[in-house]
Design a protein around this motif. Structure first.
Motif, PDB file in Angstrom:
ATOM      1  N   GLU A  52       0.828  -1.205   0.000  1.00  0.00           N
ATOM      2  CA  GLU A  52       0.000   0.000   0.000  1.00  0.00           C
ATOM      3  C   GLU A  52       0.864   1.257   0.000  1.00  0.00           C
ATOM      4  O   GLU A  52       0.579   2.233  -0.704  1.00  0.00           O
ATOM      5  N   LEU A  53       1.978   1.235   0.773  1.00  0.00           N
ATOM      6  CA  LEU A  53       2.866   2.395   0.821  1.00  0.00           C
ATOM      7  C   LEU A  53       3.531   2.638  -0.532  1.00  0.00           C
ATOM      8  O   LEU A  53       3.664   3.785  -0.973  1.00  0.00           O
ATOM      9  N   SER A  54       3.950   1.571  -1.190  1.00  0.00           N
ATOM     10  CA  SER A  54       4.594   1.748  -2.494  1.00  0.00           C
ATOM     11  C   SER A  54       3.634   2.351  -3.507  1.00  0.00           C
ATOM     12  O   SER A  54       4.028   3.190  -4.320  1.00  0.00           O
ATOM     13  N   ARG A  55       2.367   1.955  -3.457  1.00  0.00           N
ATOM     14  CA  ARG A  55       1.378   2.545  -4.356  1.00  0.00           C
ATOM     15  C   ARG A  55       1.122   4.003  -3.989  1.00  0.00           C
ATOM     16  O   ARG A  55       0.949   4.862  -4.848  1.00  0.00           O
ATOM     17  N   GLU A  56       1.131   4.285  -2.672  1.00  0.00           N
ATOM     18  CA  GLU A  56       0.858   5.656  -2.232  1.00  0.00           C
ATOM     19  C   GLU A  56       2.005   6.589  -2.590  1.00  0.00           C
ATOM     20  O   GLU A  56       1.792   7.722  -3.024  1.00  0.00           O
ATOM     21  N   PHE A  57       3.253   6.108  -2.450  1.00  0.00           N
ATOM     22  CA  PHE A  57       4.405   6.947  -2.767  1.00  0.00           C
ATOM     23  C   PHE A  57       4.546   7.165  -4.274  1.00  0.00           C
ATOM     24  O   PHE A  57       5.272   8.059  -4.698  1.00  0.00           O
ATOM     25  N   ILE A  67       3.161  14.458   3.360  1.00  0.00           N
ATOM     26  CA  ILE A  67       4.495  13.849   3.278  1.00  0.00           C
ATOM     27  C   ILE A  67       4.883  13.247   4.631  1.00  0.00           C
ATOM     28  O   ILE A  67       5.380  12.114   4.712  1.00  0.00           O
ATOM     29  N   SER A  68       4.656  14.016   5.705  1.00  0.00           N
ATOM     30  CA  SER A  68       5.013  13.534   7.041  1.00  0.00           C
ATOM     31  C   SER A  68       4.235  12.278   7.402  1.00  0.00           C
ATOM     32  O   SER A  68       4.794  11.319   7.953  1.00  0.00           O
ATOM     33  N   LYS A  69       2.948  12.252   7.083  1.00  0.00           N
ATOM     34  CA  LYS A  69       2.128  11.087   7.416  1.00  0.00           C
ATOM     35  C   LYS A  69       2.582   9.852   6.633  1.00  0.00           C
ATOM     36  O   LYS A  69       2.625   8.739   7.169  1.00  0.00           O
ATOM     37  N   ARG A  70       2.913  10.054   5.364  1.00  0.00           N
ATOM     38  CA  ARG A  70       3.416   8.929   4.576  1.00  0.00           C
ATOM     39  C   ARG A  70       4.715   8.393   5.163  1.00  0.00           C
ATOM     40  O   ARG A  70       4.910   7.180   5.289  1.00  0.00           O
ATOM     41  N   LEU A  71       5.621   9.318   5.520  1.00  0.00           N
ATOM     42  CA  LEU A  71       6.903   8.900   6.083  1.00  0.00           C
ATOM     43  C   LEU A  71       6.721   8.228   7.437  1.00  0.00           C
ATOM     44  O   LEU A  71       7.449   7.290   7.773  1.00  0.00           O
ATOM     45  N   GLU A  72       5.768   8.686   8.224  1.00  0.00           N
ATOM     46  CA  GLU A  72       5.496   8.043   9.508  1.00  0.00           C
ATOM     47  C   GLU A  72       5.040   6.599   9.308  1.00  0.00           C
ATOM     48  O   GLU A  72       5.460   5.695  10.029  1.00  0.00           O
ATOM     49  N   ARG A  73       4.178   6.378   8.304  1.00  0.00           N
ATOM     50  CA  ARG A  73       3.737   5.011   8.022  1.00  0.00           C
ATOM     51  C   ARG A  73       4.899   4.169   7.492  1.00  0.00           C
ATOM     52  O   ARG A  73       5.002   2.977   7.788  1.00  0.00           O
ATOM     53  N   ALA A  74       5.771   4.792   6.702  1.00  0.00           N
ATOM     54  CA  ALA A  74       6.932   4.062   6.182  1.00  0.00           C
ATOM     55  C   ALA A  74       7.866   3.652   7.321  1.00  0.00           C
ATOM     56  O   ALA A  74       8.384   2.527   7.336  1.00  0.00           O
ATOM     57  N   TYR A 126      15.676   9.405   8.564  1.00  0.00           N
ATOM     58  CA  TYR A 126      16.316  10.669   8.197  1.00  0.00           C
ATOM     59  C   TYR A 126      15.340  11.594   7.476  1.00  0.00           C
ATOM     60  O   TYR A 126      15.211  12.775   7.802  1.00  0.00           O
ATOM     61  N   PHE A 127      14.629  11.057   6.486  1.00  0.00           N
ATOM     62  CA  PHE A 127      13.697  11.891   5.728  1.00  0.00           C
ATOM     63  C   PHE A 127      12.514  12.340   6.596  1.00  0.00           C
ATOM     64  O   PHE A 127      12.006  13.456   6.422  1.00  0.00           O
ATOM     65  N   LEU A 128      12.097  11.501   7.527  1.00  0.00           N
ATOM     66  CA  LEU A 128      11.026  11.911   8.439  1.00  0.00           C
ATOM     67  C   LEU A 128      11.512  13.053   9.336  1.00  0.00           C
ATOM     68  O   LEU A 128      10.771  14.010   9.607  1.00  0.00           O
ATOM     69  N   ALA A 129      12.750  12.968   9.801  1.00  0.00           N
ATOM     70  CA  ALA A 129      13.320  14.042  10.625  1.00  0.00           C
ATOM     71  C   ALA A 129      13.376  15.351   9.840  1.00  0.00           C
ATOM     72  O   ALA A 129      13.054  16.423  10.367  1.00  0.00           O
ATOM     73  N   ARG A 130      13.779  15.284   8.567  1.00  0.00           N
ATOM     74  CA  ARG A 130      13.827  16.495   7.747  1.00  0.00           C
ATOM     75  C   ARG A 130      12.425  17.080   7.554  1.00  0.00           C
ATOM     76  O   ARG A 130      12.238  18.305   7.566  1.00  0.00           O
ATOM     77  N   ALA A 131      11.437  16.200   7.396  1.00  0.00           N
ATOM     78  CA  ALA A 131      10.060  16.683   7.250  1.00  0.00           C
ATOM     79  C   ALA A 131       9.588  17.359   8.534  1.00  0.00           C
ATOM     80  O   ALA A 131       8.916  18.399   8.495  1.00  0.00           O
ATOM     81  N   TYR A 132       9.941  16.803   9.685  1.00  0.00           N
ATOM     82  CA  TYR A 132       9.572  17.417  10.966  1.00  0.00           C
ATOM     83  C   TYR A 132      10.223  18.792  11.113  1.00  0.00           C
ATOM     84  O   TYR A 132       9.604  19.733  11.631  1.00  0.00           O
ATOM     85  N   MET A 133      11.473  18.918  10.684  1.00  0.00           N
ATOM     86  CA  MET A 133      12.136  20.222  10.767  1.00  0.00           C
ATOM     87  C   MET A 133      11.417  21.239   9.880  1.00  0.00           C
ATOM     88  O   MET A 133      11.257  22.401  10.260  1.00  0.00           O
ATOM     89  N   ALA A 134      10.974  20.809   8.705  1.00  0.00           N
ATOM     90  CA  ALA A 134      10.238  21.718   7.813  1.00  0.00           C
ATOM     91  C   ALA A 134       8.899  22.123   8.409  1.00  0.00           C
ATOM     92  O   ALA A 134       8.376  23.193   8.093  1.00  0.00           O
TER      93      ALA A 134
END
Length: 411
Positions: A120-125, A135-142, A154-162
């Motif tokens: 499901e995540l691969s289809r969503e991304f 973006i943050s919610k997708r990364l959280e599920r990933a 790492y990418f989730l952390a960058r999204a949180y900083m944004a």
């Protein structure tokens, strides 16, 4: 996901067919077997009836043989084309039970061991996100689906900083460092998240992380920028300019952040100029007896030739990192000046000067006695390695060339 479940259902029907078709065929064979048994019983009954009539004298021997042959022909005609009777058969309940249990157990095992969430995540991304929150919610599920992925953290952390969530970002950077190792870039961004999460307070942890990052990579951009911000906000404008000038020197010419960085350097220079003008106000002349006893220190410059012991040459690789630094024998444990080479560069002559200071306030000339250290680290980490060489304590004002040999295990 609908097409996935349709495909799974189709495969399940194919699997069930291998169970149900033999069962249906078995039932047909069973009916054929029962009909054959009935015909045999009728034949035997007919033969017994003929024998009784012969004994009573109703039938002659010829009529008896003719009647028996007729009964036999009828039996053969009724049983012609029938399958060979089976000697063993399954119980009626087992095939039906298997038909029910196979899909149930298959579904249970897939839900437990399968990867429907990753599908499901691969289809969503594959679809472009519409907002930063998405973006943050997708990364959280990933991250939930793959908690051991350093890249996902790492990418989730960058999204949180944004999203201006530095505390959450710091937690994700910490987990990423634990998985990927203490890489300078990760350490710098972790320190930055902690700095903003702590209400822009330069804590000992932030100091330790930036120092470790710059020790491993003196050009680590996040640490240089962060130290410049911290120095500017604490009104240490000269230090802010030093850090930002170092950062400006490593940024590409077309980097969009250069203009903002140059503006920050200009503001720090203006602040510093205002302070210098105040300091230049006329004061009463100092009498001879009031002159400071300590003269200003001359810049330090240590020259060292680093080599590798012959016994260790078979144990290292040309690409292994070599960190050469000086640290105070009595003072902070962090290096005062550092240079980075590789094993392929050895033997090499390097110079350690005040210009190589990790922090402007920690210069070689500020400490009377230092020790020279050279460390080989296959992982590229300045704080830990495989082999090391240390000098005896020496004055920071020493000008003679020093010899340093890497010859001992780094414990």
């Amino acid at each position: 996901m609908i097409d996935f479940w349709l495909a799974a259902g189709l495969l399940l029907l194919v699997a069930l067919s291998f169970l149900l078709i033999p069962v249906l065929r078995g039932r047909r064979a069973q009916s054929e077997e029962d009909r054959t048994a009935l015909n045999v019983a009728l034949y035997q009954e007919r033969v017994a009836e003929l024998e009784g009539q012969q004994e009573e004298g109703v039938l002659s021997a010829a009529q008896m043989n003719s009647g028996r042959a007729e009964a036999a022909r009828e039996l053969l005609a009724d049983t012609e084309g029938a399958d060979v009777p089976r000697t063993a058969r399954l119980g009626k309940s087992w095939p039906l039970l298997a038909a029910v249990m196979v899909p149930v157990l298959g579904m249970a095992m897939y839900l437990h061991y399968g990867a429907s969430d990753k599908v499901e995540l691969s289809r969503e991304f594959a679809q472009a996100p519409t907002s930063l929150d998405e973006i943050s919610k997708r990364l959280e599920r990933a991250v939930k689906a793959q908690p051991d992925s350093a890249e996902g953290l790492y990418f989730l952390a960058r999204a949180y900083m944004a999203q201006d969530r530095p505390a959450d970002a710091a937690s994700m950077f910490e987990r990423s460092v634990a998985l990927a190792g203490r890489q300078p870039e990760l350490l710098g961004q972790w320190a930055q998240a902690l700095y903003f999460a702590g209400n822009k307070q330069f804590s000992p942890q932030v100091q330790a992380l930036t120092s470790e990052a710059l020790l491993a990579d003196p050009k680590e951009v996040t640490s240089l920028g962060l130290l410049g911000i911290a120095a500017f906000e604490s009104e240490r404008y000269q230090q802010a300019m030093d850090y930002w000038n170092r950062l400006l020197a490593v940024l590409p010419a077309d980097d969009p952040s250069r203009s903002a960085l140059e503006g920050g350097i200009a503001r720090a220079a203006d602040k510093l100029g205002s302070g210098a003008q105040l300091a230049a106000a006329p004061v009463a002349p100092i009498k001879a007896a009031e002159k400071p006893a300590v003269e200003s220190k001359l810049p330090a410059l240590l020259k060292v030739r680093v080599d590798l012991a012959a016994a260790l040459k078979a144990n290292v690789q040309p690409g292994d990192s070599v960190f050469i630094f000086a640290r105070a024998t009595s003072g902070p444990p962090m290096p005062l000046a550092v240079k980075r080479l590789t094993v392929a560069d050895l033997p090499a002559e390097v110079e350690l000067a005040d210009a190589d200071a990790m922090m402007p306030q920690l210069k070689l000339s500020n400490f009377p006695e230092v020790q020279l250290v050279a460390r080989i680290s296959r992982a590229g980490q300045a704080t830990t390695g495989e082999w090391i060489g240390r000098s005896a304590p020496l004055a920071s004002s020493t000008t003679a060339m020093q010899a340093l040999t890497i010859d001992s295990p780094d414990h």
